[in-house]
Design an enzyme around this catalytic site. Sequence first.
Site, PDB file in Angstrom:
ATOM      1  N   ASP A 232      -1.612   7.173  21.397  1.00 54.50           N
ATOM      2  CA  ASP A 232      -0.494   6.706  21.977  1.00 54.50           C
ATOM      3  C   ASP A 232      -0.576   6.534  23.539  1.00 54.50           C
ATOM      4  O   ASP A 232      -0.625   7.726  24.147  1.00 54.50           O
ATOM      5  CB  ASP A 232       0.717   7.107  21.646  1.00 54.50           C
ATOM      6  CG  ASP A 232       1.716   6.309  21.798  1.00 54.50           C
ATOM      7  OD1 ASP A 232       1.887   5.196  22.484  1.00 54.50           O
ATOM      8  OD2 ASP A 232       2.929   6.576  21.001  1.00 54.50           O
TER       9      ASP A 232
ATOM     10  N   CYS B 268       4.244  -0.195  22.094  1.00 54.41           N
ATOM     11  CA  CYS B 268       3.916   0.615  20.800  1.00 54.41           C
ATOM     12  C   CYS B 268       4.008  -0.339  19.455  1.00 54.41           C
ATOM     13  O   CYS B 268       2.881  -0.709  18.671  1.00 54.41           O
ATOM     14  CB  CYS B 268       4.761   1.768  20.649  1.00 54.41           C
ATOM     15  SG  CYS B 268       4.571   2.823  21.974  1.00 54.41           S
TER      16      CYS B 268
ATOM     17  N   HIS C 107       6.777   4.119  13.743  1.00 55.09           N
ATOM     18  CA  HIS C 107       7.427   3.276  15.015  1.00 55.09           C
ATOM     19  C   HIS C 107       7.366   1.725  14.296  1.00 55.09           C
ATOM     20  O   HIS C 107       7.170   0.867  15.251  1.00 55.09           O
ATOM     21  CB  HIS C 107       6.815   3.506  16.312  1.00 55.09           C
ATOM     22  CG  HIS C 107       7.708   2.952  17.558  1.00 55.09           C
ATOM     23  ND1 HIS C 107       7.285   2.856  18.754  1.00 55.09           N
ATOM     24  CD2 HIS C 107       9.029   2.527  17.404  1.00 55.09           C
ATOM     25  CE1 HIS C 107       8.097   2.593  19.722  1.00 55.09           C
ATOM     26  NE2 HIS C 107       9.286   2.250  18.971  1.00 55.09           N
TER      27      HIS C 107
ATOM     28  N   HIS D   7       1.575  10.202  24.605  1.00 48.66           N
ATOM     29  CA  HIS D   7       2.722   9.576  25.049  1.00 48.66           C
ATOM     30  C   HIS D   7       3.622  10.709  25.588  1.00 48.66           C
ATOM     31  O   HIS D   7       3.241  11.988  24.971  1.00 48.66           O
ATOM     32  CB  HIS D   7       3.557   9.025  23.734  1.00 48.66           C
ATOM     33  CG  HIS D   7       4.765   8.069  24.043  1.00 48.66           C
ATOM     34  ND1 HIS D   7       5.745   8.755  24.726  1.00 48.66           N
ATOM     35  CD2 HIS D   7       4.858   6.671  23.926  1.00 48.66           C
ATOM     36  CE1 HIS D   7       6.919   7.519  24.511  1.00 48.66           C
ATOM     37  NE2 HIS D   7       6.099   6.616  24.176  1.00 48.66           N
TER      38      HIS D   7
ATOM     39  N   LYS E 158       0.881  -0.084  30.967  1.00 52.64           N
ATOM     40  CA  LYS E 158       1.617  -0.153  29.828  1.00 52.64           C
ATOM     41  C   LYS E 158       2.676  -1.148  30.066  1.00 52.64           C
ATOM     42  O   LYS E 158       3.377  -0.993  31.044  1.00 52.64           O
ATOM     43  CB  LYS E 158       2.090   1.208  29.351  1.00 52.64           C
ATOM     44  CG  LYS E 158       2.750   1.106  28.219  1.00 52.64           C
ATOM     45  CD  LYS E 158       3.518   2.668  27.748  1.00 52.64           C
ATOM     46  CE  LYS E 158       4.435   2.342  26.637  1.00 52.64           C
ATOM     47  NZ  LYS E 158       4.953   3.627  26.169  1.00 52.64           N
TER      48      LYS E 158
END
Length: 576
Positions: free
Chosen positions: A71, A109, A165, A256, A332
Amino acid sequence: VGPRSCPETQISPTPGFSRSYGNDIFFFLLSLGYLTWDLMSPNQVENEPDQTYVDRSPVPQPPHIIFIMTDDQGFNDIGYHNSDIRTPALDKLAADGVKLENYYIQPICTPSRSQLITGRYQIHTGLQHSIIRPRQPNCLPFDQVTLPQRLQELGYSTHMVGKWHLGFYKKECLPTRRGFDTYFGSLTGSVNYYTYDSCDGPGRCGFDLHDGESVAWGQRGKYSTHLYTQRVRRILATHDPQSQPLFIFLSFQAVHTPLQSPREYIYPYRGLENVARRKYAAMVSAVDEAVRNITYALRKYSYYQNSVIIFSTDNGGQPLSGGSNWPLRGRKGTYWEGGIRGLGFVHSPLLRKKKRVSKALVHITDWYPTLVGLAGGNESLTEGVDGYDVWEAISEGKESPRLEILHNIDPLYNHARSGSLQKGYGIWNTAVQASIRAGDWKLLTGDPGYGDWTPPQMLSGFPSSWWNLERHTKPQKSIWLFNISGDPYERFDLSEQRPDVVQELLARLVYYNRTAVPVRYPSEDLRADPHLNGGAWVPWVGDEEEDNWDTVYPKKNKDWKKKKLKQSNTKGSKLF
């Protein structure tokens, strides 16, 4: 405890690490031990395992599939792209397999995970805007047949460990109801690595670690990267590899935020002045050790010779939190290459051409049909998906069947003030955030997000204005065109020089947008508050309760002219 100890109770530590902390000389020796672990440890992929553990049984079909996702790991956050990051196990696996250097994911994500699990673009699942937040009554659409469900149909034992998620407001949303025989992990997007507390705003915090459909209160205090690795090793130890093929989706929450790792992983990076980068790199090294331990278990328990190991990140790195996508542009959450160019490789004894770099165009949706094909499924099981079976491109070096990628169309993202239908040649409103890749060309419209080039030594504590330099971007732009093959760093905008290509790609956006389903982005539900649900994030809506989607997506933008366009209804454009 050595590497041959019971895997379900112990992760073998990297030699040279210790839980005790003495003087600086002792620490120095510890760091030297870490740097040379690959020369000393029997528990590794660098050296051939003892003959006791070599799998000499006949190769069954279909193969065991281990899909490992990290992640927020950036393009520059692995050893074979950046020697400052120590990932000897990942580097070795990639070097002996196939590195995917033209591989694309999504910038955040939920979208990446949804495309992996369904094989469909976000516009075809209603998840084209943002992420699924903990209090939103939203999840992966129930009409989608997931990848693990297909693999179950083909006889696989399916297991997921790690970050989900993809929504959990109803029990029907949970991983165990979407194709996984077992699940162990967290349902929300970000949790504390030790306490497993997850917060969705001030005072909205709850525990988020689940074993199946139960809250795993008893695991608090164990570092998640280690805990998830232990669970994978337990699955491998208790399953019979000869009786049934295995699919494991290991979805690390690392790397993350929050930036947390055991102290022993941080010390080798003490020379990095950027503290966030130091912690982040330590978390990457913890993942590397985890992958080494899992690969060792695959060998030990006779899976390896008939296994396919896939490694992928879910989106680009976040420089504000220690990640790096250098020399790619952006980060990101953006549609610049730094947000969507993924780290990825395949390692398998079943590869026909190994030890090479693949430039074949691959997208995260492609894993669905590729893995269903490896599992023995026919094309009828992947009808309607947006992905392609790219196994021959990866394994044999053939050309990729993919010519085009719709990165996304997000009608809810803040519209670019400078955008208009006029600037889109009357074809497309360039205020809308969208991006598409066709052949060598990439087009962006609207606001693609922060678009600077951030070197890895950039300190996260710099003034906020320094993060908005946008040194090489023109103000008031809403459309960009790049030849990505010749300009992978997106430094030369060719939108004015090649209006013909711009118009072709705008027409492709119009085509894709006509196939889009309404955005699923409902308002938050106060009933989701953990304080009303025993202190944990759990499903809060009964399965019998009807959904009332709060959609705000206009099916047709009022700005668009009703204009007949000559365009192909295939997945690729004739120009490319």
